[in-house]
Design an enzyme around this catalytic site. Structure first.
Site, mmCIF file in Angstrom:
data_model
loop_
_atom_site.group_PDB
_atom_site.id
_atom_site.type_symbol
_atom_site.label_atom_id
_atom_site.label_comp_id
_atom_site.label_asym_id
_atom_site.label_seq_id
_atom_site.Cartn_x
_atom_site.Cartn_y
_atom_site.Cartn_z
ATOM 1 N N ASP A 1 -2.829 -1.526 -6.570
ATOM 2 C CA ASP A 1 -4.456 -1.122 -6.589
ATOM 3 C C ASP A 1 -4.317 -0.758 -7.820
ATOM 4 O O ASP A 1 -3.372 -0.036 -7.930
ATOM 5 C CB ASP A 1 -4.670 -0.705 -5.764
ATOM 6 C CG ASP A 1 -6.026 0.768 -5.795
ATOM 7 O OD1 ASP A 1 -7.192 0.077 -6.120
ATOM 8 O OD2 ASP A 1 -5.982 1.332 -6.838
ATOM 9 N N TYR B 1 -4.940 4.159 -15.543
ATOM 10 C CA TYR B 1 -3.484 4.763 -14.807
ATOM 11 C C TYR B 1 -2.430 4.581 -15.912
ATOM 12 O O TYR B 1 -1.010 5.372 -15.588
ATOM 13 C CB TYR B 1 -3.458 3.999 -13.798
ATOM 14 C CG TYR B 1 -4.278 4.352 -12.225
ATOM 15 C CD1 TYR B 1 -4.809 5.180 -12.032
ATOM 16 C CD2 TYR B 1 -4.229 3.464 -11.206
ATOM 17 C CE1 TYR B 1 -6.165 4.360 -11.783
ATOM 18 C CE2 TYR B 1 -4.865 3.717 -10.542
ATOM 19 C CZ TYR B 1 -6.002 4.203 -10.387
ATOM 20 O OH TYR B 1 -7.167 4.471 -9.659
ATOM 21 N N LYS C 1 -8.799 -1.728 -13.065
ATOM 22 C CA LYS C 1 -9.793 -2.190 -13.006
ATOM 23 C C LYS C 1 -10.517 -1.349 -14.390
ATOM 24 O O LYS C 1 -9.615 -1.101 -15.144
ATOM 25 C CB LYS C 1 -10.281 -0.121 -12.108
ATOM 26 C CG LYS C 1 -9.382 0.233 -10.732
ATOM 27 C CD LYS C 1 -9.531 0.766 -10.228
ATOM 28 C CE LYS C 1 -9.275 1.152 -8.818
ATOM 29 N NZ LYS C 1 -7.755 1.748 -9.136
ATOM 30 N N HIS D 1 -14.744 0.701 -12.998
ATOM 31 C CA HIS D 1 -13.981 2.074 -12.045
ATOM 32 C C HIS D 1 -15.391 2.996 -11.787
ATOM 33 O O HIS D 1 -14.483 4.336 -11.097
ATOM 34 C CB HIS D 1 -12.467 2.465 -13.053
ATOM 35 C CG HIS D 1 -11.797 3.107 -12.682
ATOM 36 N ND1 HIS D 1 -10.870 3.112 -13.342
ATOM 37 C CD2 HIS D 1 -11.666 4.389 -11.972
ATOM 38 C CE1 HIS D 1 -9.326 3.737 -12.357
ATOM 39 N NE2 HIS D 1 -10.515 4.777 -11.675
ATOM 40 N N ILE E 1 -5.969 2.006 0.822
ATOM 41 C CA ILE E 1 -5.107 1.598 0.115
ATOM 42 C C ILE E 1 -4.174 2.784 -0.015
ATOM 43 O O ILE E 1 -4.477 3.312 -1.223
ATOM 44 C CB ILE E 1 -5.748 1.056 -1.593
ATOM 45 C CG1 ILE E 1 -6.662 2.235 -1.518
ATOM 46 C CG2 ILE E 1 -5.867 -0.634 -1.085
ATOM 47 C CD1 ILE E 1 -7.337 2.072 -3.247
ATOM 48 N N LYS F 1 -1.485 6.135 -0.539
ATOM 49 C CA LYS F 1 -0.288 5.783 -2.084
ATOM 50 C C LYS F 1 0.500 6.711 -2.071
ATOM 51 O O LYS F 1 0.305 7.337 -1.441
ATOM 52 C CB LYS F 1 -0.683 6.391 -3.123
ATOM 53 C CG LYS F 1 -0.246 6.918 -4.136
ATOM 54 C CD LYS F 1 0.172 8.067 -4.575
ATOM 55 C CE LYS F 1 1.802 8.427 -4.903
ATOM 56 N NZ LYS F 1 2.187 9.100 -4.887
ATOM 57 N N SER F 2 2.002 5.843 -1.912
ATOM 58 C CA SER F 2 3.061 6.741 -1.253
ATOM 59 C C SER F 2 4.552 5.937 -2.719
ATOM 60 O O SER F 2 4.227 4.709 -2.728
ATOM 61 C CB SER F 2 3.936 6.605 -0.297
ATOM 62 O OG SER F 2 5.161 7.233 -0.503
ATOM 63 N N VAL F 3 5.241 6.918 -3.405
ATOM 64 C CA VAL F 3 5.670 6.224 -4.266
ATOM 65 C C VAL F 3 7.032 5.657 -2.968
ATOM 66 O O VAL F 3 8.684 6.067 -4.099
ATOM 67 C CB VAL F 3 6.488 7.295 -4.711
ATOM 68 C CG1 VAL F 3 5.173 7.727 -6.210
ATOM 69 C CG2 VAL F 3 6.718 8.886 -4.585
ATOM 70 N N ARG G 1 7.516 6.080 3.509
ATOM 71 C CA ARG G 1 6.657 6.603 3.606
ATOM 72 C C ARG G 1 5.623 5.726 3.824
ATOM 73 O O ARG G 1 4.408 4.521 4.190
ATOM 74 C CB ARG G 1 5.575 7.671 3.073
ATOM 75 C CG ARG G 1 6.563 8.373 3.378
ATOM 76 C CD ARG G 1 5.645 10.034 2.289
ATOM 77 N NE ARG G 1 6.487 11.327 2.943
ATOM 78 C CZ ARG G 1 6.123 12.130 1.731
ATOM 79 N NH1 ARG G 1 5.179 11.758 1.133
ATOM 80 N NH2 ARG G 1 6.284 13.707 2.576
ATOM 81 N N ASN H 1 3.349 3.856 6.668
ATOM 82 C CA ASN H 1 1.957 3.972 6.511
ATOM 83 C C ASN H 1 0.854 2.050 6.442
ATOM 84 O O ASN H 1 0.025 2.214 7.352
ATOM 85 C CB ASN H 1 1.468 3.851 4.620
ATOM 86 C CG ASN H 1 1.752 5.528 4.836
ATOM 87 O OD1 ASN H 1 1.863 6.199 5.266
ATOM 88 N ND2 ASN H 1 1.927 6.005 3.703
#
Ligand SMILES: NC(=O)c1ccc[n+]([C@@H]2O[C@H](COP(=O)([O-])OP(=O)(O)OC[C@H]3O[C@@H](n4cnc5c(N)ncnc54)[C@H](OP(=O)(O)O)[C@@H]3O)[C@@H](O)[C@H]2O)c1
Length: 244
Positions: free
Chosen positions: A2, A7, A32, A69, A188, A190-192, A196, A200
């Site tokens: 996503d 971004y 988006k 968006h 959706i 988010k993790s870096v 995780r 998830n």
């Protein structure tokens, strides 16, 4: 995946896709359109230019999902362009983000194709259940952004969520994702962090009881923890933000 023009990471996402070696058809890529990107001339032409630029940055020849968006500026022109791109097979599905019910119905009433998705803030403290029912009746899939409220309101240490998580031998994050999934909300997170990301995904070996669902329903405060897209000051701020 996503991502979004705003971004500033479409190129990096494109490099990661190329380096992954994963077959294109196994990926689902969303990006988006940002508000000002439809301002450069007629919205329909400008939208197509912005779409081409996104596709180039991503290194792809089609998109799975393309979203408006924000519900501001000439999103009717944007939508007409997106309908064309969809008909040409360049986008598999088109949708919107941050649309409140009145804007969503207006868009549907005056166009040929209804949005496949509306990506909106949805988490235990802002559950959007009534709106989800309306969207379902309109054939629009609800997709949650901020499923963990980005950690606000101490979500990860919330006593109710922690008690439910402990009872299932799961984490709070997994309970939240399971709760959204059982409600039929596309999610959706988010993790870096790879560990995780794995955590998830690992939500398909347990179910929440009716009592769990009722306790989580009790956490709904019915208001955004971020911003209200109908607040004039917020409309001004978002509309003046230039990302690209
Ligand atoms: N359409 C829109 O207007 C809009 C607006 C906002 C966001 N989004 C999209 O929504 C998606 C969700 O992201 P979000 O930014 O809203 O945030 P989110 O998913 O609610 O929360 C992300 C935060 O949770 C942490 N986290 C993730 N998994 C965790 C776990 N298992 N345990 C503990 N902490 C965990 C992350 O930290 P680490 O990264 O350190 O793990 C990060 O701080 C993204 O794709 C984003 O682009 C869309």
């Amino acid at each position: 995946m996503d991502t979004a023009v705003s971004y500033g990471n479409e190129e990096a996402v494109g490099r990661a896709i190329a380096a992954s070696g994963v077959a294109r058809e196994e990926l689902f890529v969303t990006t988006k359109l940002w508000i000002q990107d439809s301002r450069d001339g007629a919205a329909e032409d400008a939208t197509k230019r912005s779409f081409d630029a996104s596709l180039n940055r991503l290194g792809l020849d089609y998109l799975d999902l393309y979203l408006i968006h924000q519900p501001f500026d000439d999103y009717y022109g944007e939508w007409r362009a997106m309908q064309d791109l969809h008909r040409q097979g360049l986008i598999r599905a088109i949708g919107v983000a941050n649309f409140y019910p009145d804007r969503l119905v207006d868009l549907i009433e005056h166009n040929e194709i209804a949005p496949a998705v509306n990506q909106i803030e949805t988490h235990p403290f802002f559950q959007r259940s009534d709106y989800q029912e309306q969207m379902t009746a309109l054939g629009v899939q609800i997709q949650s952004w901020g499923p963990f409220a980005e950690g606000r309101n101490n979500l990860f240490t919330d006593p109710t969520l922690t008690a439910i998580a402990d009872a299932h031998g799961k984490s709070v994050a997994q309970v939240v994702l399971r709760w959204l999934t059982e409600r039929g909300v596309v999610v959706i997170p988010k993790s870096v962090r790879p560990e995780r990301m794995a955590e998830n995904f690992d939500i398909f070996d347990f179910t929440l009881s009716d009592e769990d669902m009722a306790r989580i329903a009790g956490l709904d405060a019915g208001a955004s923890l971020f911003f209200d897209h109908r607040d004039p000051e917020m409309v001004r701020r978002l509309s003046s933000r230039k990302y690209t």
